[in-house]
Design an enzyme around this catalytic site. Structure first.
Site, PDB file in Angstrom:
ATOM      1  N   GLY A 178       0.806  -1.212   0.000  1.00  0.00           N
ATOM      2  CA  GLY A 178       0.000   0.000   0.000  1.00  0.00           C
ATOM      3  C   GLY A 178       0.835   1.255   0.000  1.00  0.00           C
ATOM      4  N   GLN A 179       1.508   1.496   1.100  1.00  0.00           N
ATOM      5  CA  GLN A 179       2.202   2.774   1.260  1.00  0.00           C
ATOM      6  C   GLN A 179       3.633   2.695   0.727  1.00  0.00           C
ATOM      7  OE1 GLN A 179       1.009   4.795   5.195  1.00  0.00           O
ATOM      8  NE2 GLN A 179       0.797   2.625   5.611  1.00  0.00           N
TER       9      GLN A 179
HETATM   10  N1  LIG Z   1     -12.485   2.977   5.636  1.00  0.00           N
HETATM   11  C1  LIG Z   1     -11.206   2.687   5.370  1.00  0.00           C
HETATM   12  N2  LIG Z   1     -10.241   3.174   6.155  1.00  0.00           N
HETATM   13  C2  LIG Z   1      -8.950   2.856   5.911  1.00  0.00           C
HETATM   14  C3  LIG Z   1      -8.604   2.034   4.815  1.00  0.00           C
HETATM   15  C4  LIG Z   1      -9.645   1.539   3.977  1.00  0.00           C
HETATM   16  O1  LIG Z   1      -9.426   0.818   2.991  1.00  0.00           O
HETATM   17  N3  LIG Z   1     -10.924   1.879   4.308  1.00  0.00           N
HETATM   18  N4  LIG Z   1      -7.293   1.745   4.572  1.00  0.00           N
HETATM   19  C5  LIG Z   1      -6.347   1.795   5.666  1.00  0.00           C
HETATM   20  C6  LIG Z   1      -4.992   1.826   5.109  1.00  0.00           C
HETATM   21  S1  LIG Z   1      -4.552   0.501   4.110  1.00  0.00           S
HETATM   22  C7  LIG Z   1      -4.112   2.813   5.325  1.00  0.00           C
HETATM   23  S2  LIG Z   1      -2.531   2.665   4.720  1.00  0.00           S
HETATM   24  C8  LIG Z   1      -4.489   3.967   6.160  1.00  0.00           C
HETATM   25  C9  LIG Z   1      -3.882   5.285   5.718  1.00  0.00           C
HETATM   26  O2  LIG Z   1      -4.265   6.245   6.625  1.00  0.00           O
HETATM   27  P1  LIG Z   1      -3.357   7.489   7.022  1.00  0.00           P
HETATM   28  O3  LIG Z   1      -1.948   7.137   7.114  1.00  0.00           O
HETATM   29  O4  LIG Z   1      -3.962   8.051   8.252  1.00  0.00           O
HETATM   30  O5  LIG Z   1      -3.669   8.440   5.794  1.00  0.00           O
HETATM   31  P2  LIG Z   1      -2.771   9.511   5.039  1.00  0.00           P
HETATM   32  O6  LIG Z   1      -3.712  10.472   4.418  1.00  0.00           O
HETATM   33  O7  LIG Z   1      -1.829   8.840   4.153  1.00  0.00           O
HETATM   34  O8  LIG Z   1      -2.015  10.206   6.230  1.00  0.00           O
HETATM   35  C10 LIG Z   1      -0.672  10.602   6.145  1.00  0.00           C
HETATM   36  C11 LIG Z   1      -0.569  11.972   6.771  1.00  0.00           C
HETATM   37  O9  LIG Z   1       0.781  12.372   6.828  1.00  0.00           O
HETATM   38  C12 LIG Z   1       0.924  13.707   6.343  1.00  0.00           C
HETATM   39  N5  LIG Z   1       2.286  13.797   5.794  1.00  0.00           N
HETATM   40  C13 LIG Z   1       2.692  13.654   4.512  1.00  0.00           C
HETATM   41  N6  LIG Z   1       4.036  13.662   4.442  1.00  0.00           N
HETATM   42  C14 LIG Z   1       4.491  13.809   5.696  1.00  0.00           C
HETATM   43  C15 LIG Z   1       5.799  13.869   6.273  1.00  0.00           C
HETATM   44  O10 LIG Z   1       6.822  13.759   5.592  1.00  0.00           O
HETATM   45  N7  LIG Z   1       5.862  13.985   7.626  1.00  0.00           N
HETATM   46  C16 LIG Z   1       4.748  14.094   8.413  1.00  0.00           C
HETATM   47  N8  LIG Z   1       4.907  14.202   9.716  1.00  0.00           N
HETATM   48  N9  LIG Z   1       3.509  14.061   7.879  1.00  0.00           N
HETATM   49  C17 LIG Z   1       3.384  13.906   6.555  1.00  0.00           C
HETATM   50  C18 LIG Z   1      -0.184  13.855   5.342  1.00  0.00           C
HETATM   51  O11 LIG Z   1      -0.545  15.217   5.190  1.00  0.00           O
HETATM   52  C19 LIG Z   1      -1.308  12.989   5.929  1.00  0.00           C
HETATM   53  O12 LIG Z   1      -2.179  13.725   6.744  1.00  0.00           O
HETATM   54  O13 LIG Z   1      -5.909   4.110   6.155  1.00  0.00           O
HETATM   55  C20 LIG Z   1      -6.585   2.982   6.618  1.00  0.00           C
HETATM   56  N10 LIG Z   1      -7.971   3.325   6.731  1.00  0.00           N
HETATM   57  N1  LIG Z   2      -5.305   6.035  -5.787  1.00  0.00           N
HETATM   58  C1  LIG Z   2      -4.841   5.493  -4.662  1.00  0.00           C
HETATM   59  N2  LIG Z   2      -3.948   4.475  -4.727  1.00  0.00           N
HETATM   60  C2  LIG Z   2      -3.495   3.934  -3.582  1.00  0.00           C
HETATM   61  C3  LIG Z   2      -3.894   4.413  -2.303  1.00  0.00           C
HETATM   62  C4  LIG Z   2      -4.817   5.509  -2.270  1.00  0.00           C
HETATM   63  O1  LIG Z   2      -5.207   5.992  -1.205  1.00  0.00           O
HETATM   64  N3  LIG Z   2      -5.258   5.998  -3.469  1.00  0.00           N
HETATM   65  N4  LIG Z   2      -3.447   3.835  -1.163  1.00  0.00           N
HETATM   66  C5  LIG Z   2      -2.388   2.847  -1.216  1.00  0.00           C
HETATM   67  C6  LIG Z   2      -2.542   1.931  -0.084  1.00  0.00           C
HETATM   68  S1  LIG Z   2      -1.892   2.380   1.432  1.00  0.00           S
HETATM   69  C7  LIG Z   2      -3.132   0.721  -0.205  1.00  0.00           C
HETATM   70  S2  LIG Z   2      -3.242  -0.292   1.160  1.00  0.00           S
HETATM   71  C8  LIG Z   2      -3.552   0.203  -1.503  1.00  0.00           C
HETATM   72  C9  LIG Z   2      -4.922  -0.496  -1.490  1.00  0.00           C
HETATM   73  O2  LIG Z   2      -5.194  -0.976  -2.756  1.00  0.00           O
HETATM   74  P1  LIG Z   2      -6.424  -1.939  -3.044  1.00  0.00           P
HETATM   75  O3  LIG Z   2      -6.522  -2.941  -2.001  1.00  0.00           O
HETATM   76  O4  LIG Z   2      -6.312  -2.395  -4.430  1.00  0.00           O
HETATM   77  O5  LIG Z   2      -7.657  -0.916  -2.963  1.00  0.00           O
HETATM   78  P2  LIG Z   2      -9.020  -0.902  -2.148  1.00  0.00           P
HETATM   79  O6  LIG Z   2      -9.914  -0.001  -2.909  1.00  0.00           O
HETATM   80  O7  LIG Z   2      -8.788  -0.591  -0.726  1.00  0.00           O
HETATM   81  O8  LIG Z   2      -9.627  -2.408  -2.152  1.00  0.00           O
HETATM   82  C10 LIG Z   2      -9.423  -3.340  -3.162  1.00  0.00           C
HETATM   83  C11 LIG Z   2     -10.612  -4.185  -3.477  1.00  0.00           C
HETATM   84  O9  LIG Z   2     -10.962  -5.088  -2.431  1.00  0.00           O
HETATM   85  C12 LIG Z   2     -12.251  -5.524  -2.749  1.00  0.00           C
HETATM   86  N5  LIG Z   2     -12.867  -6.339  -1.690  1.00  0.00           N
HETATM   87  C13 LIG Z   2     -13.750  -5.986  -0.738  1.00  0.00           C
HETATM   88  N6  LIG Z   2     -14.102  -7.049   0.006  1.00  0.00           N
HETATM   89  C14 LIG Z   2     -13.450  -8.127  -0.484  1.00  0.00           C
HETATM   90  C15 LIG Z   2     -13.402  -9.529  -0.152  1.00  0.00           C
HETATM   91  O10 LIG Z   2     -14.069 -10.018   0.768  1.00  0.00           O
HETATM   92  N7  LIG Z   2     -12.579 -10.326  -0.886  1.00  0.00           N
HETATM   93  C16 LIG Z   2     -11.863  -9.847  -1.937  1.00  0.00           C
HETATM   94  N8  LIG Z   2     -11.124 -10.703  -2.618  1.00  0.00           N
HETATM   95  N9  LIG Z   2     -11.902  -8.541  -2.282  1.00  0.00           N
HETATM   96  C17 LIG Z   2     -12.667  -7.687  -1.566  1.00  0.00           C
HETATM   97  C18 LIG Z   2     -12.962  -4.208  -3.027  1.00  0.00           C
HETATM   98  O11 LIG Z   2     -14.130  -4.419  -3.795  1.00  0.00           O
HETATM   99  C19 LIG Z   2     -11.890  -3.422  -3.759  1.00  0.00           C
HETATM  100  O12 LIG Z   2     -12.096  -3.373  -5.152  1.00  0.00           O
HETATM  101  O13 LIG Z   2      -3.613   1.249  -2.444  1.00  0.00           O
HETATM  102  C20 LIG Z   2      -2.429   2.039  -2.502  1.00  0.00           C
HETATM  103  N10 LIG Z   2      -2.623   2.885  -3.652  1.00  0.00           N
HETATM  104 MO   LIG Z   3      -2.546   0.977   3.085  1.00  0.00          MO
END
Ligand SMILES: Nc1nc2c(c(=O)[nH]1)N[C@H]1C(S)=C(S)[C@@H](COP(=O)(O)OP(=O)(O)OC[C@H]3O[C@@H](n4cnc5c(=O)[nH]c(N)nc54)[C@H](O)[C@@H]3O)O[C@H]1N2
Ligand SMILES: Nc1nc2c(c(=O)[nH]1)N[C@H]1C(S)=C(S)[C@@H](COP(=O)(O)OP(=O)(O)OC[C@H]3O[C@@H](n4cnc5c(=O)[nH]c(N)nc54)[C@H](O)[C@@H]3O)O[C@H]1N2
Ligand SMILES: [Mo]
Ligand code: SF4
Length: 767
Positions: A377-378
């Site tokens: 992801g990140q």
């Molecule tokens: N409903 C729902 N919630 C989710 C998810 C989802 O699929 N569904 N996904 C989860 C996942 S996979 C992830 S990875 C998280 C991500 O969730 P977060 O990590 O909370 O989201 P970001 O917006 O990436 O937050 C990064 C923050 O760091 C700040 N920033 C950017 N660069 C820097 C830097 O160099 N230093 C500092 N100190 N700050 C900086 C940005 O402005 C931003 O506010 O969310 C989770 N939450």
């Molecule tokens: N544009 C964009 N790109 C990103 C990010 C972003 O914030 N924006 N974040 C980055 C980060 S930190 C992450 S973690 C990745 C996430 O990347 P992805 O995981 O590809 O993205 P999501 O949209 O969170 O979810 C992926 C899929 O999971 C499916 N899903 C839901 N439930 C189930 C289930 O039960 N089984 C299966 N097999 N699939 C299911 C949803 O329908 C969705 O299409 O993206 C990275 N890239």
């Molecule tokens: Mo993530």
């Protein structure tokens, strides 16, 4: 070539819309490229794909970005990458430290801010011990930052109260790799895409979340003859549109599908006898402990998972399951790719194990094109957090808190007294905030993540963050965010190429980002704030000498050199990745034990060049899963019974809610919603609902719809599209004024502690 904004939007749309992807797409240099006086080598700020970029600088400002043609991404970027310069110059960039006085934030000096922060942390530690403070970090911080904080908390303060947002993201994948192969991180690489004949993409919307990797998959499909794409997702996403087979199913039931595929593979004799007898052990869990079983017992376990039974559980047609199993097993080389659809589940680790099972049974692994590949992801979830050990149960480079030998090794390496590292893993992400709610943790530093928006089930945690008797410090590049608004102290952070450091990405590729411009206002690189904090805090605790000896780094290069030493002799081994080399290289893949070693594309195979294989398993002929030494260097096929999600729909809450991403935006929108072009393209939250469900509920596109879960409700505009399957709705996570996490559940996987963002039960009503 210099392109206009309009052309760039069209280009990115084409890159995303799978059917339109062709090799003829021109490579734009990005808006503003003509003005650039110099180009500085870096990596895209966003996803774990890790596209190489050059930042174009003019008069001390970043004015353009272009893709690095000599890097794996061959110069291609997605739309977010091209608009990176705008995030640096958004109006709400935070330029000074702010302290909360009453209801207001007041500007203070860095000295006042550090006095206040170290004062509060020191006071709390003196009164309540080191376990009363915590750090919550990020897979977006640089490796040097994460390594430093990990060393300071576990080795300096002697507390394991340190975790990061990859717990919400990659924890299930990491525990999945470790439980199956004995070591974390994929064995394969993007290069496998060029050699694969069958892509098994499950729970990943690559077209929007990893667009440039998806571009490679498309290129392979177009050039590769009979290349099959299987897409396993309960939504018919942009990615699913190019699939030869889209397997749709009730969310959370894919464990049954994966078992049924294994069932077919065994029944039809499509498994590899050689692999089963030479490289695998089979295990179940008995009395809470792993227990070895025979291959025959595994086959018997699979008996009940017929395609018919799997269809009953999942509503995925049995013929699709059989077809998928045959394609998977018979193709010359099969590559699986997955992301949050698997990881963000209460059965996240298990479902990861089940994907690995298919590769192991069929021997679709450890050769070009055949691999089991978790998409990251990140941008630095791998490098800083998984490898560097910024999780409450880890120590750097594959070592574990719970392992006495590992603790002793790190105590020796760090030069700290024996017994300093606590033997008990600390609280994980959600539990840190639970403890903060209860004031067990009294002082918390959050850096480079926005938990006030991104944690699941937000209401209680937001209340806790606002707590009056606790102390919350937030390091941010912007203010206000949904977290910084709750803080007691906000510290301004230098962003992206305003500082230098290292990212470690999906294919074990480490890349160095150069500093291109000065930070704005009084913003400082997080690393230097962390170093100052550590030195001041230890001084306040009467341990100034130790601070000087162990935590007094002058720059990121000094930390990097310690990191290399720390990786030496482990399965990671970065010794060959000197800073000088990383400055010139377009990424290097570990293991890379010496400066003249080119880096490793494929691990666990001598034939394809793993430099450590013979060292860890001198007897191996070729393939060896040497991370799994205790199992005789064999990988584990796990017997994981089918279990559904924690909160399936029921009569009162009849729909499943899933949440995730759009191509334009990054997570909590702090960066991408400030880019006018991206905001115009995706301005607001919505709820996706399919035409059949919409008809039943009398809902049309643009109608206001109320979603209610057991934890909260939200009103959103409807988008009626045939993307989610029946009984499923989707909401993007990006919008700070529409907090979808007020509804999501904080139930988490028992092994990885990763929450089930992907599934909870909701009611859907027209307002
Ligand atoms: N409903 C729902 N919630 C989710 C998810 C989802 O699929 N569904 N996904 C989860 C996942 S996979 C992830 S990875 C998280 C991500 O969730 P977060 O990590 O909370 O989201 P970001 O917006 O990436 O937050 C990064 C923050 O760091 C700040 N920033 C950017 N660069 C820097 C830097 O160099 N230093 C500092 N100190 N700050 C900086 C940005 O402005 C931003 O506010 O969310 C989770 N939450
Ligand atoms: N544009 C964009 N790109 C990103 C990010 C972003 O914030 N924006 N974040 C980055 C980060 S930190 C992450 S973690 C990745 C996430 O990347 P992805 O995981 O590809 O993205 P999501 O949209 O969170 O979810 C992926 C899929 O999971 C499916 N899903 C839901 N439930 C189930 C289930 O039960 N089984 C299966 N097999 N699939 C299911 C949803 O329908 C969705 O299409 O993206 C990275 N890239
Ligand atoms: Mo993530
Ligand atoms: S695919 Fe990921 S790393 Fe590449 S340009 Fe897009 S957001 Fe950046």
């Amino acid at each position: 070539m210099n392109v206009t904004r309009r052309q760039l939007l069209k280009y990115s749309a084409a890159l995303a819309a799978a059917s339109a992807i062709g090799l003829e797409l021109p490579l734009p240099q990005g808006v503003g490229a003509a003005q650039a006086e110099k180009w500085v080598k870096a990596v895209c700020r966003y996803c774990g794909a890790g596209c190489g970029v050059y930042a174009g600088v003019s008069k001390g400002k970043v004015v353009a970005v272009q893709g690095d043609r000599d890097n794996w991404n061959k110069g291609f970027l997605c739309i977010k990458g091209y608009y990176l310069p705008s995030i640096l110059y958004a109006n709400d960039r935070l330029k000074y430290p702010l302290v909360k006085r009453g209801d207001e934030f007041v500007k203070i000096s860095w000295k006042e801010a550090m006095d206040l922060m170290t004062g509060r942390f020191a006071e709390t530690i003196k009164k309540n011990g080191a376990n009363s403070v915590a750090f919550y970090g990020s897979g977006q911080a640089y490796t040097e930052e994460s390594y430093f904080m990990n060393k300071f908390f576990k080795g300096g303060l002697g507390t394991n109260n340190i975790d990061g947002n990859p717990r919400l993201c990659m924890a299930s994948a990491a525990v999945g790799y470790v439980s199956t192969f004995g070591k974390d991180e994929p064995m394969g690489a993007y290069d496998d895409i060029y050699h694969s004949d069958c892509f098994f993409i499950i729970g990943s919307n690559m077209a929007e979340a990893h667009p440039v990797i998806f571009r490679l998959v498309n290129e392979r499909k177009q050039k590769g003859g009979n290349v099959k794409i299987i897409m396993v997702d309960p939504r018919k996403t942009l990615s699913a549109r190019i699939a030869d087979l889209h397997m749709s199913f009730v969310p959370g039931t894919d464990l049954a599908i994966l078992h049924a595929m294994a069932h077919v593979i065994i029944k039809e004799n499509l498994y590899s006898r050689d692999f089963v007898s030479n490289h695998l052990v089979f295990k179940t869990v008995k009395d809470d402990k792993p227990a070895k079983v025979s291959f025959e017992e595994y086959v018997k376990f699979l008996d009940e998972y017929t395609p018919e039974t799997a269809e009953k559980i999942s509503k995925c047609p049995k013929d699709d399951i059989i077809k998928a199993a045959r394609w998977f097993a018979r193709s010359k080389a099969t590559m699986s790719l997955w992301c949050m659809g698997l990881n963000q589940r209460t059965r996240g680790v298990w479902v990861n194990n089940l994907v690995h099972n298919l590769h192991l049974l069929t021997g679709q692994i450890c050769r070009p094109g055949a691999t089991t590949f978790s998409l990251t992801g990140q941008p630095n979830a791998c490098g800083g957090v998984r490898d560097g050990g910024l999780l409450s149960h880890l120590l750097p480079y594959g070592r574990l808190i719970a392992n006495e030998k590992d603790r002793e090794e790190m105590e020796k390496f760090w030069g700290i007294p024996k017994g300093r590292i606590q033997p008990k893993p600390g609280p994980t992400a959600v539990d840190i905030f639970r403890s903060f709610n209860k004031s067990e943790i009294k002082a918390l530093w959050v850096a480079c993540t926005n938990p006030g928006q991104s944690l699941p089930n937000l209401t209680p945690y937001r209340k806790g963050m606002e707590g009056k008797d606790t102390f919350l410090v937030v390091s941010e590049a912007y203010h206000p965010t949904r977290t910084s608004e709750l803080a007691d102290l906000v510290l301004p952070a230098a962003l992206w190429v305003e500082k230098d450091g290292t990212y470690g990405q999906s294919e074990r590729r480490y890349q160095y980002l150069e500093k291109a411009v000065e930070p704005q206002g009084e913003a400082r690189p997080d690393l230097m704030v962390m170093v100052e904090f550590a030195n001041r805090l230890l001084k306040a605790l009467g341990r100034e000498d130790e601070a000087k000896r162990l935590f007094n780094f002058k720059n990121s290069e000094e930390v990097w050199n310690e990191i290399r030493q720390c990786s030496k002799g482990t399965a990671y081994d970065f010794m060959g990745m000197t800073r000088a080399r990383m400055k010139k290289a377009h990424g290097v893949q570990w293991p890379c034990p010496t400066e003249d070693h080119p880096g490793t594309v494929r691990r666990y195979t001598a034939k394809y060049g793993d430099p450590l294989l013979k060292k860890f398993d001198p007897q191996a002929a070729d393939i060896s899963f040497y991370g799994a030494k205790a199992d005789g260097n064999k990988a584990t096929v796990w017997l994981r019974p089918y279990k559904g999600p924690a909160e399936p729909p029921d009569a009162e809450y009849p729909f499943a809610l899933t949440t995730g991403r759009q191509i334009e935006h990054w997570h909590t929108g702090t960066m991408t919603l400030k880019v006018p072009e991206l905001k115009r393209s995706a301005p607001d939250a919505y709820v996706e609902i399919n035409p059949r469900d919409a008809l039943k509920l009398g809902i049309k596109s643009r109608d206001k719809v109320k979603l209610t879960s057991r934890r909260g409700s939200i009103v959103l505009e409807a988008k009626v599209v045939d993307v989610p399957r029946d009984g499923l709705v989707f909401v993007p996570m990006h919008y700070p004024d529409k907090l979808i996490n007020m509804l999501t559940t904080d139930a988490y996987d028992a092994m990885s502690k990763q929450p089930e963002f992907k599934i909870c039960a909701v009611k859907v009503e027209k307002v």
